[in-house]
Motif scaffolding. Sequence first.
Motif, PDB file in Angstrom:
ATOM      1  N   ASP A  83       0.813  -1.225   0.000  1.00  0.00           N
ATOM      2  CA  ASP A  83       0.000   0.000   0.000  1.00  0.00           C
ATOM      3  C   ASP A  83       0.842   1.268   0.000  1.00  0.00           C
ATOM      4  O   ASP A  83       0.357   2.340   0.324  1.00  0.00           O
ATOM      5  CB  ASP A  83      -0.964  -0.001   1.186  1.00  0.00           C
ATOM      6  CG  ASP A  83      -0.275   0.245   2.524  1.00  0.00           C
ATOM      7  OD1 ASP A  83       0.950  -0.009   2.603  1.00  0.00           O
ATOM      8  OD2 ASP A  83      -0.949   0.663   3.480  1.00  0.00           O
ATOM      9  N   LYS A  84       2.102   1.175  -0.365  1.00  0.00           N
ATOM     10  CA  LYS A  84       3.016   2.309  -0.484  1.00  0.00           C
ATOM     11  C   LYS A  84       3.757   2.200  -1.820  1.00  0.00           C
ATOM     12  O   LYS A  84       3.746   1.151  -2.462  1.00  0.00           O
ATOM     13  CB  LYS A  84       4.049   2.304   0.652  1.00  0.00           C
ATOM     14  CG  LYS A  84       3.484   2.301   2.053  1.00  0.00           C
ATOM     15  CD  LYS A  84       2.936   3.646   2.440  1.00  0.00           C
ATOM     16  CE  LYS A  84       2.561   3.708   3.912  1.00  0.00           C
ATOM     17  NZ  LYS A  84       1.483   2.800   4.295  1.00  0.00           N
ATOM     18  N   LYS A 197       8.605   7.628   0.126  1.00  0.00           N
ATOM     19  CA  LYS A 197       7.588   8.001   1.109  1.00  0.00           C
ATOM     20  C   LYS A 197       6.524   8.942   0.546  1.00  0.00           C
ATOM     21  O   LYS A 197       5.840   9.624   1.280  1.00  0.00           O
ATOM     22  CB  LYS A 197       8.261   8.644   2.325  1.00  0.00           C
ATOM     23  CG  LYS A 197       7.415   8.598   3.601  1.00  0.00           C
ATOM     24  CD  LYS A 197       7.189   7.185   4.091  1.00  0.00           C
ATOM     25  CE  LYS A 197       6.141   7.139   5.195  1.00  0.00           C
ATOM     26  NZ  LYS A 197       6.504   7.921   6.378  1.00  0.00           N
ATOM     27  N   GLY A 259      -5.218   0.046  -1.127  1.00  0.00           N
ATOM     28  CA  GLY A 259      -5.544   1.369  -0.625  1.00  0.00           C
ATOM     29  C   GLY A 259      -6.453   2.151  -1.553  1.00  0.00           C
ATOM     30  O   GLY A 259      -6.929   3.229  -1.185  1.00  0.00           O
ATOM     31  N   GLN A 268      -4.147   5.670  -4.491  1.00  0.00           N
ATOM     32  CA  GLN A 268      -3.384   5.130  -3.360  1.00  0.00           C
ATOM     33  C   GLN A 268      -2.456   6.182  -2.775  1.00  0.00           C
ATOM     34  O   GLN A 268      -2.370   6.350  -1.552  1.00  0.00           O
ATOM     35  CB  GLN A 268      -2.554   3.929  -3.820  1.00  0.00           C
ATOM     36  CG  GLN A 268      -1.669   3.320  -2.761  1.00  0.00           C
ATOM     37  CD  GLN A 268      -0.573   2.427  -3.334  1.00  0.00           C
ATOM     38  OE1 GLN A 268       0.521   2.878  -3.618  1.00  0.00           O
ATOM     39  NE2 GLN A 268      -0.896   1.149  -3.512  1.00  0.00           N
ATOM     40  N   TYR A 272      -5.414   7.880  -0.242  1.00  0.00           N
ATOM     41  CA  TYR A 272      -5.217   6.953   0.882  1.00  0.00           C
ATOM     42  C   TYR A 272      -3.993   7.317   1.722  1.00  0.00           C
ATOM     43  O   TYR A 272      -4.036   7.308   2.958  1.00  0.00           O
ATOM     44  CB  TYR A 272      -5.086   5.535   0.331  1.00  0.00           C
ATOM     45  CG  TYR A 272      -4.644   4.485   1.318  1.00  0.00           C
ATOM     46  CD1 TYR A 272      -5.536   3.936   2.230  1.00  0.00           C
ATOM     47  CD2 TYR A 272      -3.328   4.024   1.326  1.00  0.00           C
ATOM     48  CE1 TYR A 272      -5.128   2.957   3.126  1.00  0.00           C
ATOM     49  CE2 TYR A 272      -2.912   3.052   2.213  1.00  0.00           C
ATOM     50  CZ  TYR A 272      -3.815   2.529   3.111  1.00  0.00           C
ATOM     51  OH  TYR A 272      -3.407   1.568   4.000  1.00  0.00           O
ATOM     52  N   ASN A 273      -2.881   7.668   1.049  1.00  0.00           N
ATOM     53  CA  ASN A 273      -1.641   7.959   1.772  1.00  0.00           C
ATOM     54  C   ASN A 273      -1.368   9.442   1.959  1.00  0.00           C
ATOM     55  O   ASN A 273      -0.292   9.812   2.429  1.00  0.00           O
ATOM     56  CB  ASN A 273      -0.453   7.331   1.036  1.00  0.00           C
ATOM     57  CG  ASN A 273      -0.286   5.857   1.359  1.00  0.00           C
ATOM     58  OD1 ASN A 273      -0.192   5.474   2.519  1.00  0.00           O
ATOM     59  ND2 ASN A 273      -0.280   5.028   0.331  1.00  0.00           N
ATOM     60  N   ARG A 277      -4.793  11.027   5.581  1.00  0.00           N
ATOM     61  CA  ARG A 277      -3.930  11.022   6.763  1.00  0.00           C
ATOM     62  C   ARG A 277      -4.114  12.274   7.614  1.00  0.00           C
ATOM     63  O   ARG A 277      -3.729  12.286   8.781  1.00  0.00           O
ATOM     64  CB  ARG A 277      -2.466  10.926   6.337  1.00  0.00           C
ATOM     65  CG  ARG A 277      -2.145   9.716   5.487  1.00  0.00           C
ATOM     66  CD  ARG A 277      -1.878   8.488   6.308  1.00  0.00           C
ATOM     67  NE  ARG A 277      -1.871   7.283   5.503  1.00  0.00           N
ATOM     68  CZ  ARG A 277      -1.322   6.137   5.873  1.00  0.00           C
ATOM     69  NH1 ARG A 277      -0.720   6.065   7.050  1.00  0.00           N
ATOM     70  NH2 ARG A 277      -1.381   5.072   5.111  1.00  0.00           N
TER      71      ARG A 277
END
Length: 609
Positions: A83-84, A197, A259, A268, A272-273, A277
């Motif tokens: 999921d990254k 990241k 995600g 994603q 999602y990321n 957040r």
Amino acid sequence: MTADTSVRPAPSRWQFWRSPQGQPGWARPALLVVAAVTAVLYAWGIRSEAPHLYYAAAVRSMSMSWHNFFFAAFDPDATIGIDKLPGAFWVQAVSVRIFGPHLWAYLLPQVIEGVLTILVLYRAVRRLSSPVAGIVAVVVAAIIPATVALNRGNVADTLLVLLLVLAADQAAAAIESGRTRNMVYAGVFVGLAFQAKMVQAWIVVPVIAVAVLVCAPRERLRQRITATVLFGVVALGISLAWMSVVSLVPDRDRPYADGSQDNSLFEQVFVYNAASRANDSFNVGAANFATGKDQAGYRAELVLGPESRFDHVFGGGGGREIGWLVPLALLGLIVLAVLAWRRPRIDPGTGAVLLWGGWLVIHLAAFLIVGTVNPYYLAVLTPAIAALIGMGVVAFVQSAHVRGVRWVGVGAAVATVAYGGWLLGAASEELRWVTVGVALICCVAAAFVRGARALPVLLIAILAAPAVASASVVADDYGPLDTPFESAQARQVTQGFLAGSVDQAAGLMDKLWESPGGERYPLMTYTSVLASPFILATGTEIPSIGGFTGRSPVPTTADLARMIQGDQVGLVLISPAQDDRISWITQHCKKLPDTGDGPGLQAYFCGRK
């Protein structure tokens, strides 16, 4: 304290321990000593450190084939992706492919990346300040517990920090020389950091842009704008390259983008990321447990939630992770900004204040605003904290002859010691008071030492508490999911449940393989998190439902029913959830007695009767 800045002859290529020409003779040896110490801190007990199971399982799957490697598959059959974005995990997968699936092979890249960060940070700080500032900066960076804990694990932030420091180093080179190519290199490193990241890598983009636009030694603003635009274009292009290429591949030929709700890597990354957040209700994460409070009243949360944003950085787990020197760094930023105010635009010190001060302020704002923060996120503050303190030390040395400056330094040290003593409240009383007592004695001694000679004693005072916290991280075999002096409940999760689940998973798989059912998939789990220890332990396909959070729409209820009714699935491990797929399993499979293998887990047998 007077630095030896005499020009020395260039050392031969084999004399790597000697300082380069133009630097004092003590600089390179001191840097290598600091790097060696950090290597020991990061690698000590590496064979027994519990990895982040989800990432480790994905890395093992990625190491099994080049198809899995490129598409960042979570499972060996590449049905769903991690999921990254995969940048940091590509490095780990190469290590595992070369050395085999040994625990140390998952963690070795982080040790190397962490040591490289120390080396690059010295160069980045020295460019715009001095070797003294660079050495003090790397000593501070080596002491901060957030970085020590981070680099003892296998999460992506280690590579993120290294690449961002490389970008800052190139930005410093552009401020120093005005060369456009340095900004292009900075864009490359930011783009690669995005692969590690995602959107977090872009936080430094405005900081680098402003620092170069203001301070680069180009007389024409247009030239500085051109260099900055090139920096942004290169960073954006490299950031989006892998996502764009993979998105062109037909869905049937690549893993599902975990995600997302429609197999979109862009969703994603950016929803999602990123966007989600910042939501106060965000509660995704394998480590997002809340287990009440222990007898001392410390909450065993492994994720810093929105109810107390102060604790994201300055108190609680976040303070014990990174907060020790943040106030001192902010004070240093104010002093350095005042000193830079009357200097010329192209003065290197002005560029350094904008670069490192901007890095610190913008990250602090982000961590105080977002809803939830994993403690290891905070390690990205370390380079700026270290750089500002290093440059502040140089300013102190240069102004030590001015009346009252020494007392300002002593006062700042006493305040830092007092704050560190408060953060040590989670430690034992004996350790707390011994640490504070030694630090205060150093402060008193510094008050009676004239001039810059007080500096080493003051440094010992301000670094005492974070050094003790870092030592506790190493002594307790902690990693990135831990914070110094954490509660027994938190240790039970990170050092108990997470550490022991791999051995338990291997034992369960041995039993399933020995069973007479003969299903294609002896085990299926709800969420990839539950599948992680089994994939990590055995390297075999464990189908999972819903990806990391259970919310991804793969497999569908129809797909799941087809697999189970076709006698392809044996045991299914689930946790209670409002999900049609879970409801189907509970209605069509046989519930087994509770096994006590994990909190809230239920086992259903769906295989041949």
